[in-house]
Design a protein around this motif. Structure first.
Motif, PDB file in Angstrom:
ATOM      1  N   ALA A 341     -12.383   4.058  -6.342  1.00 24.82           N
ATOM      2  CA  ALA A 341     -12.607   4.110  -7.792  1.00 24.82           C
ATOM      3  C   ALA A 341     -11.316   4.253  -8.578  1.00 24.82           C
ATOM      4  CB  ALA A 341     -13.553   5.262  -8.127  1.00 24.82           C
ATOM      5  N   HIS A 342     -10.298   4.883  -7.990  1.00 25.31           N
ATOM      6  CA  HIS A 342      -9.080   5.123  -8.758  1.00 25.31           C
ATOM      7  C   HIS A 342      -7.991   4.088  -8.474  1.00 25.31           C
ATOM      8  CE1 HIS A 342      -9.434   7.581  -5.136  1.00 25.31           C
ATOM      9  NE2 HIS A 342      -8.120   7.553  -4.997  1.00 25.31           N
ATOM     10  N   TRP A 343      -8.391   2.868  -8.106  1.00 31.49           N
ATOM     11  CA  TRP A 343      -7.390   1.795  -8.047  1.00 31.49           C
ATOM     12  C   TRP A 343      -6.883   1.513  -9.462  1.00 31.49           C
ATOM     13  CZ3 TRP A 343      -7.632  -3.410  -9.903  1.00 31.49           C
ATOM     14  CH2 TRP A 343      -8.841  -3.794 -10.484  1.00 31.49           C
ATOM     15  N   SER A 344      -5.857   0.709  -9.628  1.00 34.04           N
ATOM     16  CA  SER A 344      -5.172   0.592 -10.920  1.00 34.04           C
ATOM     17  C   SER A 344      -6.009  -0.055 -12.015  1.00 34.04           C
ATOM     18  CB  SER A 344      -3.869  -0.224 -10.747  1.00 34.04           C
ATOM     19  OG  SER A 344      -4.169  -1.532 -10.277  1.00 34.04           O
ATOM     20  N   HIS A 345      -7.008  -0.890 -11.663  1.00 38.49           N
ATOM     21  CA  HIS A 345      -7.879  -1.580 -12.630  1.00 38.49           C
ATOM     22  C   HIS A 345      -7.119  -2.567 -13.522  1.00 38.49           C
ATOM     23  CE1 HIS A 345     -11.545   0.637 -11.667  1.00 38.49           C
ATOM     24  NE2 HIS A 345     -10.755   1.711 -11.528  1.00 38.49           N
ATOM     25  N   HIS A 346      -5.952  -2.949 -13.116  1.00 35.07           N
ATOM     26  CA  HIS A 346      -5.199  -3.996 -13.828  1.00 35.07           C
ATOM     27  C   HIS A 346      -4.141  -4.516 -12.869  1.00 35.07           C
ATOM     28  CE1 HIS A 346      -1.828  -1.217 -14.301  1.00 35.07           C
ATOM     29  NE2 HIS A 346      -2.681  -0.318 -14.777  1.00 35.07           N
ATOM     30  N   ASN A 347      -3.421  -5.505 -13.332  1.00 36.61           N
ATOM     31  CA  ASN A 347      -2.338  -6.107 -12.574  1.00 36.61           C
ATOM     32  C   ASN A 347      -1.026  -5.448 -12.997  1.00 36.61           C
ATOM     33  OD1 ASN A 347      -0.794  -7.884 -11.043  1.00 36.61           O
ATOM     34  ND2 ASN A 347      -0.953  -9.575 -12.498  1.00 36.61           N
ATOM     35  N   PRO A 348      -0.198  -4.914 -12.074  1.00 38.57           N
ATOM     36  CA  PRO A 348      -0.271  -4.952 -10.626  1.00 38.57           C
ATOM     37  C   PRO A 348      -1.499  -4.252 -10.054  1.00 38.57           C
ATOM     38  CG  PRO A 348       1.940  -4.340 -11.326  1.00 38.57           C
ATOM     39  CD  PRO A 348       1.061  -4.281 -12.539  1.00 38.57           C
ATOM     40  N   VAL A 349      -2.032  -4.850  -8.994  1.00 36.44           N
ATOM     41  CA  VAL A 349      -3.229  -4.314  -8.343  1.00 36.44           C
ATOM     42  C   VAL A 349      -2.769  -3.316  -7.288  1.00 36.44           C
ATOM     43  CG1 VAL A 349      -5.288  -4.886  -7.033  1.00 36.44           C
ATOM     44  CG2 VAL A 349      -4.431  -6.484  -8.761  1.00 36.44           C
ATOM     45  N   ASP A 350      -2.885  -2.024  -7.627  1.00 37.33           N
ATOM     46  CA  ASP A 350      -2.497  -0.957  -6.709  1.00 37.33           C
ATOM     47  C   ASP A 350      -3.721  -0.576  -5.886  1.00 37.33           C
ATOM     48  OD1 ASP A 350      -1.564   1.241  -5.370  1.00 37.33           O
ATOM     49  OD2 ASP A 350      -0.774   2.265  -7.145  1.00 37.33           O
ATOM     50  N   ILE A 351      -3.688  -0.950  -4.602  1.00 35.44           N
ATOM     51  CA  ILE A 351      -4.849  -0.679  -3.740  1.00 35.44           C
ATOM     52  C   ILE A 351      -4.722   0.679  -3.048  1.00 35.44           C
ATOM     53  CG2 ILE A 351      -5.285  -3.137  -3.427  1.00 35.44           C
ATOM     54  CD1 ILE A 351      -4.049  -2.917  -0.649  1.00 35.44           C
ATOM     55  N   LEU A 352      -3.682   1.433  -3.438  1.00 44.65           N
ATOM     56  CA  LEU A 352      -3.460   2.829  -3.067  1.00 44.65           C
ATOM     57  C   LEU A 352      -2.804   2.979  -1.698  1.00 44.65           C
ATOM     58  CD1 LEU A 352      -6.788   4.294  -4.462  1.00 44.65           C
ATOM     59  CD2 LEU A 352      -4.574   4.030  -5.611  1.00 44.65           C
ATOM     60  N   GLY A 353      -2.169   4.109  -1.528  1.00 45.58           N
ATOM     61  CA  GLY A 353      -1.337   4.352  -0.354  1.00 45.58           C
ATOM     62  C   GLY A 353      -2.090   4.496   0.944  1.00 45.58           C
ATOM     63  N   ASP A 354      -3.412   4.766   0.877  1.00 47.53           N
ATOM     64  CA  ASP A 354      -4.162   4.913   2.123  1.00 47.53           C
ATOM     65  C   ASP A 354      -4.772   3.593   2.588  1.00 47.53           C
ATOM     66  OD1 ASP A 354      -6.032   4.593   0.159  1.00 47.53           O
ATOM     67  OD2 ASP A 354      -7.333   6.247   0.808  1.00 47.53           O
ATOM     68  N   ALA A 355      -4.361   2.487   1.978  1.00 45.42           N
ATOM     69  CA  ALA A 355      -4.931   1.187   2.321  1.00 45.42           C
ATOM     70  C   ALA A 355      -4.508   0.765   3.726  1.00 45.42           C
ATOM     71  CB  ALA A 355      -4.490   0.129   1.315  1.00 45.42           C
ATOM     72  N   GLY A 356      -5.498   0.381   4.529  1.00 41.44           N
ATOM     73  CA  GLY A 356      -5.221  -0.158   5.845  1.00 41.44           C
ATOM     74  C   GLY A 356      -5.204  -1.676   5.822  1.00 41.44           C
ATOM     75  N   ALA A 357      -5.150  -2.265   7.002  1.00 44.56           N
ATOM     76  CA  ALA A 357      -5.013  -3.716   7.112  1.00 44.56           C
ATOM     77  C   ALA A 357      -6.220  -4.446   6.539  1.00 44.56           C
ATOM     78  CB  ALA A 357      -4.796  -4.107   8.570  1.00 44.56           C
ATOM     79  N   GLU A 358      -7.428  -3.942   6.770  1.00 44.55           N
ATOM     80  CA  GLU A 358      -8.630  -4.639   6.286  1.00 44.55           C
ATOM     81  C   GLU A 358      -8.680  -4.646   4.764  1.00 44.55           C
ATOM     82  OE1 GLU A 358     -10.981  -6.413   7.770  1.00 44.55           O
ATOM     83  OE2 GLU A 358      -9.805  -6.227   9.615  1.00 44.55           O
TER      84      GLU A 358
END
Length: 891
Positions: A341-358
Motif C-alpha cells: 500500500a505504501h508504494w510511491s503511487h507515482h513515477n518514479p515507481v518505488d516498489i520498496l526496499g523489501d522487493a524480491g525478484a518476483e
C-alpha cells in the motif's frame, strides 16, 4: 566492385616504408603490430639500410617487393613523403597511410609539402598525414603504432587525435568495448569524415559510429554522408572547442580554422549526428543505441527499490530537458493490485526496499506494457532481500521491447557484478550510477526526436515570386557589384526581399525636397525620412533617421536637414537623396532574420528576437539553408519568442504557418543569391495582421572574391526544372523531387499495376508497404549530392519517377558510376515519357562528371530494354544475376 576504402581495411599485402628494428621507433612498432595481430597477408618492410626487420626480409624500395603491395604505411621524415607517395603511385599501389608528422600543423613549409603530395598521389587514396594509423580487428590488421590491438566489435571509431585514440583504446580494453574499425585520420589530406562515414555505413559489421572531431574539413561531404547513414546507424560525435580557448587549441593542433560552435551544433542537428560532451557519454550512447531501439518519445518510467537513487535519476533527466511518464489511472491500478500500500503511487515507481525478484519482475512487466511510457530505467540498490543476480535473470527477457529502450543501473560493487553481466550480455546497457543512465536515455530521446523532425513531411510552399522577379534580383546584385559596391541601399535591399515574397515597407527614393513631399503625400502622413546613400554606411554620423514627419513642411525641412548634414560631414558628392516610407502603426513583435558566412559551413541562417536589444537578449537559433517548413518550425522552436508569437495573455497569435513559409523563402534567397555575404532583416515586424520587414541591410562579397562560398547542403537543383509534352500536346513538368511530394508519391503508387511494380523492384511489394513514411523518406528526401529523382508532374499528379543514384563502390578502373531506375504510371506507359526522363538523367550524370550510368533490367522488361537501346546504352545478359545489364559510358 569494391568499396573505394576496402583496401585500407582488408588489404592483401602491406608495405611499411621506413620500417626499422630500432627500439622505440614508429617504424618498428608498426611492423611489430602487424605481426602481433596475426595479419593474414604479406608484410613488406621497406628500408634501403636494412636487409631484415624483425625477422622479415626488408626491401630497398617499394618497386622491389615480390608482389605489388596494395596498402603502404609511410613513416619516413615529412620532407621525403612526396617522393615516396609519387613512387607508390607509379608502382600502382592504391592506398597509403601517412603516419609522418610535420605538415600543415607545422606551418607554411608543411602545408607546401601537402600540396606536393596531392600533386603526386594520382588516384591513390591517403589517410593522414600526422596520424596514428588504423585497425581493422576482424581482418587482424593493426597498422598503427599503438600499444595494443582493439577488440573486434560493432563500433566504428574515427578520431582526429592519435593521442586521444590510444587513450580510448586503453579504456575500451578495460570496458570490453569492441570495434569494427579504429581509424586515426590526422590532417585529412584526402580521406575525410564523409569517406569514412560512407564506408562504415555500408559495412554490415558496423552498427554505430563514434567520432572525435577537431575540425570539419569538407563540410558538404561530411553532412551528406552523415545525413544518409544516420537514418540506419547512429552517429555520435564529441567535438571540443565550445570555448574560445579550446577552439584556438584545436586549430593550432590540426592547422585548420574553427568556426562558430553554435553553427556546428546546427550542422549536427541538420544531419542527424548526436553531439556529446564527454568521452564517457560518447561510448555510453554508442553502446545504448547499438543494443536498444530509439525511443518514440521523451517519457521515461523509472522502477526502483530505493527512493534516493531514483530522485538523483529524476533530477538528471529533468535538468537535461527530459520528461517523466505520467502514470495513467489504468497503470496505477495495476501497480496498486501488485505492490504494498505504501508504494510511491507515482513515477518514479518505488516498489520498496523489501522487493524480491518476483515483485521486481511483475512490476517491470506492468511498466513496460504502459502506453504512456517511451523508455524504462530499472534501478537496483543491493539489500538483504533483493538478490541482484536473480533479479537480473528475471529482467533479462525484457531486453527487446518494441520501440522502448530498457536501461539499468545495478548499484554497488562485487555484489552486483554477476547481475550486471547478465543484463549486459542480454543487450541491456547497465550503468554504475542512475543519473548517468537517465542522461543516456534523454540523449537517446533527443537523437530520436531530431531524426524524426528532419524527416517529417513538410508542407508545400508556393513560389511567391516568379522567375522574372528573381532574375531582376540577380541583376540588381550584379549591377551593384559591377560598380564596385559591397553594400546595397535600403531601397535595393527591400526590392531584393520583395522578389522573394517577403513583405516590406513601401519605399521611394527622393533626390529633392519636391520629390520627398510628393512621395509623402502618396503614402499619407506621417512618414519616415532616411538617408539614401551608396557610400555612407553609418547613417547616424550624417543626420540619422527622422520619424513622424506629419506634414509637407516637416518633410521639406527634414530633407534639407539631411542634405546639409551629409554635405558638411561627407562632401557634396556623397549626398544622393533620401528614402521616404510610411510610418508603420502596426504593433507586434520585433524579430530578426539574417544570414552570414561561416568559414566551414558557408551561409548560416539566424532567427530570433530582434529590435534594438537583439544582442542583449541573445534569443536566437541558427540553421543551415535551405529550409523546408518542418525545418523552419524546428528553428523557431529553439527560441523563446515563439511562445509569445503563439499567443500569450489573451493576445492573438501570429500566423506561424506563414512565418514558416517566410523563413523558407528567405533561405531560398540566401542560397540562390550567393554573392550575399551578410543580410539582416531587423526588425521583422510580426503581428496577427501579418509580417513586415521594416529595415534590411545587405552586404555583398568584395570584388576580389573569386567565387562565393557554397552552402554546406546542396540546394534544390532548379536548373533541371523544364516542361515536356506528349505527342498530343499534353504538357507535363519534369523536375527534381522534393520532400513535400510525399503525398503525391503515395497517390502515384496507387496507379501502378502489380506487373509495373514487379518489373521495377524485381519482386512484388504491396501498396501498404510501398507507401510507409519510413520508406518514402528514402524516396522523397533526396540528398542531391548523392542522388536525384526526377518526377513528371501534371497539376497535382505525379505520372513517373526516374532516379539516378551515385554508387559508393568504385567501378572498373576506379570509375565513378551511378545506377538509374524508372517507374511510370500504367496509364502513361508507351508514350515516350520514359525515354525523355532517362535522357534527362543522362544529362544530370554529365553535369555531375560521372563516368558511367548502369542499370539492371529483367529479361522480360522489353520496353525498358528498347528505351536503353534507343538512347545508346549497351546491353548484356548476366547469367549469375539473371538480369540484363545496361551500361552507358560518359567518358
Amino acid at each position: 566492385m569494391r568499396a573505394p576504402l576496402d583496401v585500407f581495411f582488408h588489404p592483401r599485402r602491406v608495405a611499411v616504408i621506413g620500417a626499422t628494428d630500432k627500439e622505440g621507433s614508429v617504424g618498428r612498432s608498426i611492423v611489430s603490430n602487424l605481426i602481433a595481430a596475426s595479419f593474414k597477408g604479406a608484410v613488406y618492410p621497406i628500408n634501403p639500410k636494412r636487409s631484415r626487420v624483425l625477422g622479415l626480409p626488408c626491401y630497398a624500395s617499394i618497386s622491389q617487393t615480390p608482389e605489388r603491395a596494395d596498402l603502404a604505411v609511410i613513416v619516413t621524415p615529412a620532407a621525403t613523403v612526396p617522393d615516396v607517395v609519387g613512387e607508390c603511385s607509379a608502382t600502382g599501389i592504391s592506398a597509403a597511410i601517412v603516419i609522418s608528422a610535420g605538415f600543415r600543423e607545422a606551418g607554411r613549409e608543411g602545408a607546401a609539402l601537402e600540396q606536393e603530395i596531392q600533386a603526386r598521389r594520382g588516384r591513390m587514396r591517403i589517410v593522414g598525414p600526422n596520424c596514428l594509423g588504423l585497425m581493422s580487428p576482424r581482418a587482424h590488421l593493426n597498422a598503427t603504432f599503438a600499444n595494443a590491438m582493439a577488440r573486434p566489435g560493432h563500433v566504428g571509431f574515427i578520431s582526429q587525435s592519435g593521442a586521444l585514440g590510444t587513450a580510448i583504446l586503453d579504456w575500451s580494453l578495460q570496458e570490453a568495448v569492441g570495434f569494427s574499425a579504429f581509424v586515426s585520420v590526422g590532417s585529412m589530406l584526402d580521406v575525410g569524415w564523409g569517406d569514412l562515414i560512407e564506408y562504415l555505413g555500408d559495412d554490415p559489421e558496423t552498427h554505430s559510429i563514434a567520432i572525435y572531431m577537431e575540425s570539419v574539413g569538407d563540410a558538404r561531404s561530411f553532412l551528406s554522408a552523415a545525413r544518409e547513414v544516420a537514418l540506419s546507424k547512429p552517429i555520435i560525435a564529441i567535438k571540443p572547442g565550445r570555448t574560445a580557448a579550446a577552439a584556438q587549441a584545436a586549430a593550432s593542433h590540426t592547422g585548420a580554422l574553427t568556426g562558430s560552435d553554435e553553427v556546428l551544433d546546427a550542422a549536427f542537428r541538420r544531419c542527424g549526428v548526436l553531439r556529446v560532451n564527454t568521452i564517457a557519454e560518447l561510448f555510453y550512447l554508442t553502446e545504448a543505441l547499438d543494443k536498444q531501439p530509439r525511443p518514440k518519445g521523451p517519457r521515461l518510467t523509472i522502477l526502483t527499490n530505493a527512493g534516493g537513487p531514483a530522485v538523483l535519476a529524476t533530477d538528471a533527466l529533468l535538468s537535461e530537458g527530459g520528461k517523466l511518464a505520467e502514470l495513467s489511472p489504468e497503470t496505477t491500478a495495476k501497480f496498486d493490485a501488485l505492490l504494498p500500500a505504501h508504494w510511491s503511487h507515482h513515477n518514479p515507481v518505488d516498489i520498496l526496499g523489501d522487493a524480491g525478484a518476483e515483485r521486481f519482475a511483475k512490476a517491470f512487466e506492468i511498466a513496460a506494457a504502459a502506453p504512456e511510457t517511451d523508455g524504462l530505467l530499472a534501478i537496483l540498490a543491493p539489500t538483504g532481500l533483493a538478490d541482484p543476480t536473480v533479479i537480473a535473470e528475471k529482467l533479462a527477457p525484457f531486453a527487446k521491447l518494441a520501440g522502448k529502450p530498457f536501461l539499468a543501473s545495478w548499484m554497488g560493487g562485487q555484489s552486483v557484478a554477476a547481475g550486471d553481466g547478465i543484463l549486459s550480455r542480454a543487450g541491456i546497457p547497465t550503468y554504475s550510477y542512475p543519473d548517468s543512465a537517465a542522461r543516456v536515455f534523454q540523449a537517446m530521446s533527443r537523437f530520436s526526436a531530431n531524426l524524426d523532425a528532419l524527416y517529417e513531411t513538410p508542407a508545400a510552399v508556393e513560389e511567391s515570386a516568379d522567375t522574372a522577379a528573381r532574375a531582376r534580383a540577380t541583376e540588381l546584385i550584379d549591377a551593384a557589384r559591377g560598380r564596385g559596391r559591397t553594400l546595397l541601399t535600403e531601397a535595393e535591399s527591400k526590392s531584393l526581399l520583395a522578389a522573394y515574397g517577403i513583405p516590406t515597407v513601401p519605399t521611394e527614393i527622393a533626390h529633392s525636397a519636391d520629390e520627398a513631399a510628393k512621395a509623402a503625400a502618396r503614402f499619407g502622413f506621417p512618414v519616415v525620412l532616411k538617408l539614401h546613400s551608396e557610400t555612407i554606411t553609418h547613417k547616424t554620423d550624417v543626420g540619422g533617421v527622422l520619424l513622424n514627419l506629419a506634414d509637407e513642411a516637416a518633410v521639406r525641412s527634414g530633407f534639407a536637414q539631411v542634405e546639409k548634414s551629409v554635405k558638411e560631414k561627407a562632401g557634396d558628392g556623397n549626398f544622393l537623396g533620401v528614402t521616404v516610407q510610411p510610418m508603420i502603426r502596426m504593433s507586434g513583435y520585433e524579430l530578426i532574420l539574417g544570414s552570414s558566412i561561416d568559414p566551414q559551413f558557408g551561409p548560416v541562417l539566424l532567427f530570433g528576437t530582434g529590435g534594438q536589444l537583439v544582442e542583449v537578449f541573445r534569443d536566437r537559433a541558427l540553421a543551415l539553408p535551405p529550409l523546408n517548413t518542418t525545418l523552419a518550425r524546428r528553428v523557431m522552436e529553439r527560441t523563446k519568442i515563439l511562445t509569445a508569437l503563439a499567443g500569450v495573455r489573451g493576445r492573438k497569435p501570429v500566423d506561424l504557418a506563414e512565418l514558416e513559409r517566410l523563413l523558407v523563402r528567405f533561405s531560398s534567397l540566401v542560397v540562390e543569391q550567393s554573392w550575399i555575404k551578410e543580410i539582416d532583416i531587423n526588425p521583422l515586424l510580426a503581428s496577427p495582421e501579418g509580417f513586415l520587414a521594416l529595415d534590411a541591410r545587405v552586404v555583398l562579397h568584395p570584388a576580389e572574391t573569386q567565387a562565393p562560398p557554397k552552402p554546406a547542403i546542396r540546394p534544390y537543383p532548379a536548373q533541371y526544372v523544364r516542361p515536356w509534352h506528349f505527342e498530343d500536346g499534353e504538357v507535363v513538368q519534369i523536375r527534381p523531387i522534393r520532400p513535400e511530394d510525399e503525398p503525391l508519391i503515395v497517390r502515384f503508387h496507387s496507379t501502378l499495376s502489380e506487373r509495373s511494380v514487379y518489373l521495377r523492384y524485381f519482386h512484388l511489394l504491396d501498396l501498404d508497404h510501398r507507401v510507409t513514411h519510413a520508406r518514402l523518406i528514402r524516396i522523397c528526401f533526396n540528398d542531391y549530392d548523392r542522388e536525384l529523382a526526377l518526377v513528371a508532374v501534371r497539376g497535382g499528379e505525379i505520372l513517373a519517377v526516374a532516379r539516378l543514384t551515385k554508387l559508393h563502390q568504385a567501378g572498373s578502373e576506379g570509375s565513378r558510376d551511378a545506377e538509374f531506375a524508372i517507374l511510370i504510371s500504367d496509364e502513361y506507359q508507351g508514350r515516350g515519357l520514359g525515354s525523355e526522363m532517362v535522357a534527362r538523367l543522362l544529362e544530370v550524370a554529365r553535369d555531375e562528371k560521372l563516368d558511367r550510368v548502369i542499370a539492371g533490367i529483367l529479361p522480360e522488361n522489353q520496353a525498358m530494354q528498347n528505351v536503353c537501346r534507343m538512347l545508346g546504352f549497351s546491353l548484356a545478359y548476366e547469367p549469375e544475376e539473371g538480369v540484363i545489364r545496361a551500361e552507358f559510358s560518359l567518358r
